[in-house]
Design a protein around this motif. Structure first.
Motif, PDB file in Angstrom:
ATOM      1  N   MET A   1     -75.884  25.044 -15.794  1.00 52.47           N
ATOM      2  CA  MET A   1     -76.840  23.926 -15.664  1.00 52.47           C
ATOM      3  C   MET A   1     -78.258  24.455 -15.473  1.00 52.47           C
ATOM      4  N   ALA A   2     -79.173  23.672 -15.961  1.00 49.30           N
ATOM      5  CA  ALA A   2     -80.571  24.022 -15.696  1.00 49.30           C
ATOM      6  C   ALA A   2     -80.776  23.892 -14.199  1.00 49.30           C
ATOM      7  N   LEU A   3     -81.285  24.910 -13.600  1.00 47.76           N
ATOM      8  CA  LEU A   3     -81.451  24.885 -12.161  1.00 47.76           C
ATOM      9  C   LEU A   3     -82.706  24.112 -11.787  1.00 47.76           C
ATOM     10  N   GLU A   4     -82.660  23.489 -10.633  1.00 50.37           N
ATOM     11  CA  GLU A   4     -83.818  22.720 -10.149  1.00 50.37           C
ATOM     12  C   GLU A   4     -85.074  23.574 -10.159  1.00 50.37           C
ATOM     13  N   ARG A   5     -84.881  24.836  -9.738  1.00 53.59           N
ATOM     14  CA  ARG A   5     -85.987  25.775  -9.660  1.00 53.59           C
ATOM     15  C   ARG A   5     -86.717  25.884 -10.998  1.00 53.59           C
ATOM     16  N   ASP A   6     -85.938  25.860 -12.100  1.00 57.10           N
ATOM     17  CA  ASP A   6     -86.561  26.017 -13.403  1.00 57.10           C
ATOM     18  C   ASP A   6     -87.300  24.772 -13.842  1.00 57.10           C
ATOM     19  N   LYS A   7     -86.778  23.624 -13.441  1.00 56.80           N
ATOM     20  CA  LYS A   7     -87.528  22.384 -13.713  1.00 56.80           C
ATOM     21  C   LYS A   7     -88.867  22.455 -12.986  1.00 56.80           C
ATOM     22  N   HIS A   8     -88.838  22.972 -11.760  1.00 53.02           N
ATOM     23  CA  HIS A   8     -90.084  23.102 -10.990  1.00 53.02           C
ATOM     24  C   HIS A   8     -91.023  24.088 -11.668  1.00 53.02           C
ATOM     25  N   THR A   9     -90.441  25.194 -12.139  1.00 47.93           N
ATOM     26  CA  THR A   9     -91.269  26.209 -12.804  1.00 47.93           C
ATOM     27  C   THR A   9     -91.939  25.608 -14.034  1.00 47.93           C
ATOM     28  N   ALA A  10     -91.166  24.825 -14.778  1.00 44.02           N
ATOM     29  CA  ALA A  10     -91.705  24.201 -15.976  1.00 44.02           C
ATOM     30  C   ALA A  10     -92.817  23.223 -15.617  1.00 44.02           C
ATOM     31  N   GLN A  11     -92.575  22.453 -14.573  1.00 38.68           N
ATOM     32  CA  GLN A  11     -93.582  21.469 -14.151  1.00 38.68           C
ATOM     33  C   GLN A  11     -94.848  22.182 -13.684  1.00 38.68           C
ATOM     34  N   ARG A  12     -94.658  23.294 -12.988  1.00 37.97           N
ATOM     35  CA  ARG A  12     -95.812  24.055 -12.504  1.00 37.97           C
ATOM     36  C   ARG A  12     -96.601  24.604 -13.694  1.00 37.97           C
ATOM     37  N   ALA A  13     -95.865  25.108 -14.689  1.00 36.68           N
ATOM     38  CA  ALA A  13     -96.539  25.633 -15.877  1.00 36.68           C
ATOM     39  C   ALA A  13     -97.341  24.534 -16.555  1.00 36.68           C
ATOM     40  N   LEU A  14     -96.764  23.342 -16.620  1.00 39.25           N
ATOM     41  CA  LEU A  14     -97.459  22.229 -17.272  1.00 39.25           C
ATOM     42  C   LEU A  14     -98.754  21.906 -16.533  1.00 39.25           C
ATOM     43  N   LEU A  15     -98.696  22.017 -15.208  1.00 37.09           N
ATOM     44  CA  LEU A  15     -99.867  21.644 -14.421  1.00 37.09           C
ATOM     45  C   LEU A  15    -100.871  22.768 -14.263  1.00 37.09           C
ATOM     46  N   THR A  16    -100.411  24.007 -14.374  1.00 36.90           N
ATOM     47  CA  THR A  16    -101.334  25.118 -14.078  1.00 36.90           C
ATOM     48  C   THR A  16    -101.853  25.851 -15.307  1.00 36.90           C
ATOM     49  N   LEU A  17    -101.124  25.783 -16.421  1.00 31.51           N
ATOM     50  CA  LEU A  17    -101.650  26.461 -17.607  1.00 31.51           C
ATOM     51  C   LEU A  17    -102.900  25.738 -18.095  1.00 31.51           C
ATOM     52  N   HIS A  18    -103.841  26.506 -18.616  1.00 31.37           N
ATOM     53  CA  HIS A  18    -105.025  25.881 -19.193  1.00 31.37           C
ATOM     54  C   HIS A  18    -104.629  25.063 -20.408  1.00 31.37           C
ATOM     55  N   GLU A  19    -105.443  24.083 -20.709  1.00 31.17           N
ATOM     56  CA  GLU A  19    -105.141  23.240 -21.870  1.00 31.17           C
ATOM     57  C   GLU A  19    -105.041  24.101 -23.135  1.00 31.17           C
ATOM     58  N   ALA A  20    -105.946  25.085 -23.240  1.00 29.50           N
ATOM     59  CA  ALA A  20    -105.926  25.945 -24.428  1.00 29.50           C
ATOM     60  C   ALA A  20    -104.594  26.686 -24.548  1.00 29.50           C
ATOM     61  N   GLN A  21    -104.035  27.070 -23.417  1.00 33.44           N
ATOM     62  CA  GLN A  21    -102.747  27.780 -23.434  1.00 33.44           C
ATOM     63  C   GLN A  21    -101.629  26.842 -23.873  1.00 33.44           C
ATOM     64  N   LEU A  22    -101.650  25.646 -23.355  1.00 37.63           N
ATOM     65  CA  LEU A  22    -100.624  24.670 -23.728  1.00 37.63           C
ATOM     66  C   LEU A  22    -100.725  24.338 -25.217  1.00 37.63           C
ATOM     67  N   LEU A  23    -101.960  24.222 -25.688  1.00 40.33           N
ATOM     68  CA  LEU A  23    -102.144  23.929 -27.112  1.00 40.33           C
ATOM     69  C   LEU A  23    -101.681  25.096 -27.974  1.00 40.33           C
ATOM     70  N   GLU A  24    -101.822  26.304 -27.452  1.00 42.18           N
ATOM     71  CA  GLU A  24    -101.340  27.480 -28.181  1.00 42.18           C
ATOM     72  C   GLU A  24     -99.807  27.456 -28.284  1.00 42.18           C
ATOM     73  N   LEU A  25     -99.161  27.074 -27.215  1.00 46.24           N
ATOM     74  CA  LEU A  25     -97.699  26.933 -27.257  1.00 46.24           C
ATOM     75  C   LEU A  25     -97.317  25.889 -28.311  1.00 46.24           C
ATOM     76  N   TYR A  26     -98.070  24.800 -28.309  1.00 41.40           N
ATOM     77  CA  TYR A  26     -97.808  23.727 -29.276  1.00 41.40           C
ATOM     78  C   TYR A  26     -98.019  24.244 -30.696  1.00 41.40           C
ATOM     79  N   ARG A  27     -99.134  24.953 -30.886  1.00 40.66           N
ATOM     80  CA  ARG A  27     -99.466  25.463 -32.212  1.00 40.66           C
ATOM     81  C   ARG A  27     -98.373  26.399 -32.729  1.00 40.66           C
ATOM     82  N   ARG A  28     -97.909  27.287 -31.876  1.00 42.48           N
ATOM     83  CA  ARG A  28     -96.887  28.253 -32.320  1.00 42.48           C
ATOM     84  C   ARG A  28     -95.587  27.544 -32.697  1.00 42.48           C
ATOM     85  N   MET A  29     -95.223  26.531 -31.944  1.00 44.26           N
ATOM     86  CA  MET A  29     -93.977  25.818 -32.275  1.00 44.26           C
ATOM     87  C   MET A  29     -94.129  25.052 -33.585  1.00 44.26           C
TER      88      MET A  29
END
Lengths: 335, 324
Positions: A1-29
């Motif tokens: 199962m996806a661990l709670e910790r990883d959901k938190h990590t993902a949420q933290r990444a969403l909130l802490t990564l710069h917009e440019a970084q998030l857009l780069e993830l989007y662009r690569r996908m």
């Protein structure tokens, strides 16, 4: 199962990564998705032949994991490696040219879809024997440790590799010697057409980490931020000299095993459920809802990628084939 | 020059190359604390430490695969397989990976790995420990196949193998480790690949051999001399690259050729060598090329039976006499 910790990590990444970084993830996908869709089209048109395994649906795994690496870190991959190669920074032109079998291809037209390689990008190859990349990744880890280097090796493989001896030997050796390797298992539920539970006694694949005394975690492979977060932790551990980790990314390939697979072993309903969980739509929703990124900005990225893919096809199409006279060269180094 | 054994010559080559190049390291089962199952790496751990003389678990596939990866990462691994029989577990990494990587990745990757392995029969070790498998590797493009007979060649060829950039299968015969010979002490003594050695000159028949059969060929030549037959003996030393020119030059003189090798007769290296001879020197032959090789059976344990399976000097003599 996806661990709670990883959901938190993902949420933290969403909130802490710069917009440019998030857009780069989007662009690569988006780059990988569009590349694969175009590849399917070119395959249908006979421009690409041979075995061809598409990565559509699994983009979050390659992009999330590789975004957690530095450029100098190594990636080792499988025969379903277009996504990993592009995520590591390869120019879609030379990848498409390779699929077309052209001399301008990333492996000079000698490798094809399953054998992409770029030493400068430290993309250390797509290997088409199931499990074949794991010992090589282990050896690259050994070379890093030998040279007391800072690099980490990220090794991708499918659920189909788990029953191979190479998996068990490599995890044992990497753990025994505390090598800086992150083993990323892309569990897409099917080894070709065989369900995981029909092939492996323990279908919670991350649990194979425990007997090899390394951390094992199962993450949602349709969530790029979750994959990114888990890989960041594994990479940090490897770089600190604390040894390897196993990440099981639960994902789904939207197409068949290869271009010749009519996918008769799984239901349309199952496919629909997973298409609802499309990693690109998933990130798009998070970006627009939680980070208030304008739809238009994402549309611009998609249009820009589409132009890049068109250029790649044009480049591949117009490139020359390798010469028959040269085919005997390079069997041995310096020959 | 020093008079040392084949084993000591290999050990000296390893020491010199470990001293010469920091990237060189040894990896394999029992190479460290045990000193090598055949004691080839004896004493190296104490001098070079665990980093450069690395004991591994019994995982042949990943020992070789990790060597391939380490080579791609810039190191120069010398991997020891305890015997070639166990090397069959590593065939995927040898044939599908090491041999392919340079070519299939467009020449951008190199795999400078040396895979050492003892092989051969004669010690009553039974079917799974007595094979000579050089033909398996000779068959595969992308691999160099090196198979020394003498202590000097063992040293010079191993040093060359370590210094070059292709994957090398380096096959040692288990019966030769104790054989002594004169070996140069020069740190840069190298024996080039692809140069056969004419060990004995003669005008009546050419005996082409490699590995332990070189000694059988030399004994046979002595016996033939008493019968008035003057045999030339050629040691191929490497099978890939294969120096067929030296063989052809000899046949131009003798008009007859025997290929002596310990692999199975069927599909063995001798078949390839005979074909090359026919292609290059058909008109110079006075008789068909003969093969003296192991019988096509798994190796039996019983000493008498094992002796009957293996090729011998006597077999070579018999065949040579029949050819005259």
């Amino acid at each position: 199962m996806a661990l709670e910790r990883d959901k938190h990590t993902a949420q933290r990444a969403l909130l802490t990564l710069h917009e440019a970084q998030l857009l780069e993830l989007y662009r690569r996908m988006v780059l990988i998705r569009q590349f694969e869709e175009k590849t399917a089209e070119m395959y249908a048109r006979g421009k690409i032949t041979g075995f061809c395994h598409l990565y559509a649906g699994e983009e979050a795994v390659a992009v999330g994991a590789i975004y957690a690496l530095y450029d100098k870190d190594y990636v080792v991959s499988t025969y379903r490696e277009h996504g990993h190669c592009l995520a590591k920074g390869a120019d879609p032109k030379v990848v498409m040219a390779e699929l077309f079998g052209k001399v301008t291809g990333i492996s000079k037209g000698r490798g094809g879809s399953m054998h992409l390689f770029d030493q400068d990008l430290r993309f250390m190859g797509g290997y088409a024997i199931v499990g074949g990349g794991l010992p090589i990744a282990t050896g690259l880890g050994l070379s890093v440790q030998y040279n007391e280097g800072p690099e980490v090796v990220c090794c991708f493989f499918g659920d189909g590799a788990l029953p191979q001896g190479a998996f068990h030997e490599s995890l044992n050796m990497a753990s025994l010697w505390k090598l800086p390797v992150v083993f990323v298992c892309e569990n897409n539920f099917y080894g070709m057409g065989t369900l995981v539970q029909n092939a492996i006694c323990q279908e919670e694949l991350y649990r194979f980490a425990q007997p090899y005394k390394m951390p094992g975690v199962r993450v949602d492979g349709m969530d790029v931020l979750e994959v990114y977060g888990a890989t960041m932790e594994a990479v940090a551990r490897a770089r600190e000299g604390d040894g390897p980790s196993l990440i099981e990314a639960v994902t789904y390939r939207f197409r068949g095993h290869s271009m010749s697979d009519p996918v008769e072993y799984r239901s349309k309903r199952e496919e629909r459920i997973w298409q609802e969980r499309d990693p690109i739509k998933n990130l798009r929703r998070k970006l627009t809802v939680e980070r208030h990124v304008a739809e238009g900005r994402l549309g611009e990225i998609e249009a820009e990628v589409a132009r890049q893919i068109d250029d790649a096809v044009k480049f591949a199409d117009e490139s020359p084939e390798p010469s028959v006279e040269e085919l005997g060269k390079g069997v041995y180094a310096g020959s | 020059m020093a008079r040392i054994s084949y084993r000591e010559a290999l050990n000296a080559a390893l020491r010199e190359e470990l001293d010469r190049d920091e990237r060189v390291f040894i990896m394999g089962e029992e190479v460290g604390y045990f000193g090598g199952a055949f004691k080839v790496t004896d004493g190296l751990l104490a001098v070079y430490g665990e980093k450069r003389v690395r004991d591994t678990p019994i995982s042949e596939l990943t020992i070789v695969g990790a060597g391939v990866g380490a080579a791609m990462g810039g190191l120069k691994p010398v991997v020891e397989l305890m015997t070639i029989n166990f090397g069959l577990l590593a065939m995927d990494q040898i044939v599908n990976h090491a041999a392919k990587i340079h070519y299939m990745f467009g020449g951008k990757a190199t795999v400078p790995i040396v895979i050492r392995a003892p092989q051969g029969g004669g010690h009553q070790l039974g079917a799974q420990h007595s094979q000579s498998l050089e033909a398996y590797f000779l068959h595969c493009p992308g691999l160099r196949v090196v198979i020394p007979a003498t202590p000097a060649d063992a040293k010079g060829l191993l040093k060359t193998a370590i210094r070059q950039t292709d994957p090398v299968i380096f096959l040692e015969h288990e019966s030769l480790y104790g054989v002594k010979g004169e070996v140069p002490e020069d740190n840069d003594f190298l024996v080039p690949f692809g140069q056969a050695a004419v060990l004995r000159e003669g005008k009546d028949v050419t005996i082409v051999a490699y590995s332990k059969c070189v000694y059988d060929a030399l004994s046979a030549a002595e016996a033939l001399e008493n019968a008035g037959i003057d045999a030339e003996v050629i040691d191929l030393r490497t099978l890939n690259p294969l120096d067929i020119q030296t063989v052809v030059a000899s046949i131009k003189k003798t008009g007859k050729a025997i290929v002596a090798y310990e692999g199975w007769r069927t599909g063995g290296a001798g078949a390839e060598i005979a074909s090359r001879i026919y292609e290059a020197a058909f008109d110079d032959l006075d008789a068909p090329v003969e093969r003296v090789a192991s019988l096509d059976t798994p190796m039996p344990y019983n000493a008498k039976l094992e002796h009957a399976v293996l090729p011998s000097a006597g077999d070579i003599v018999k065949v040579a006499e029949q050819m005259m």
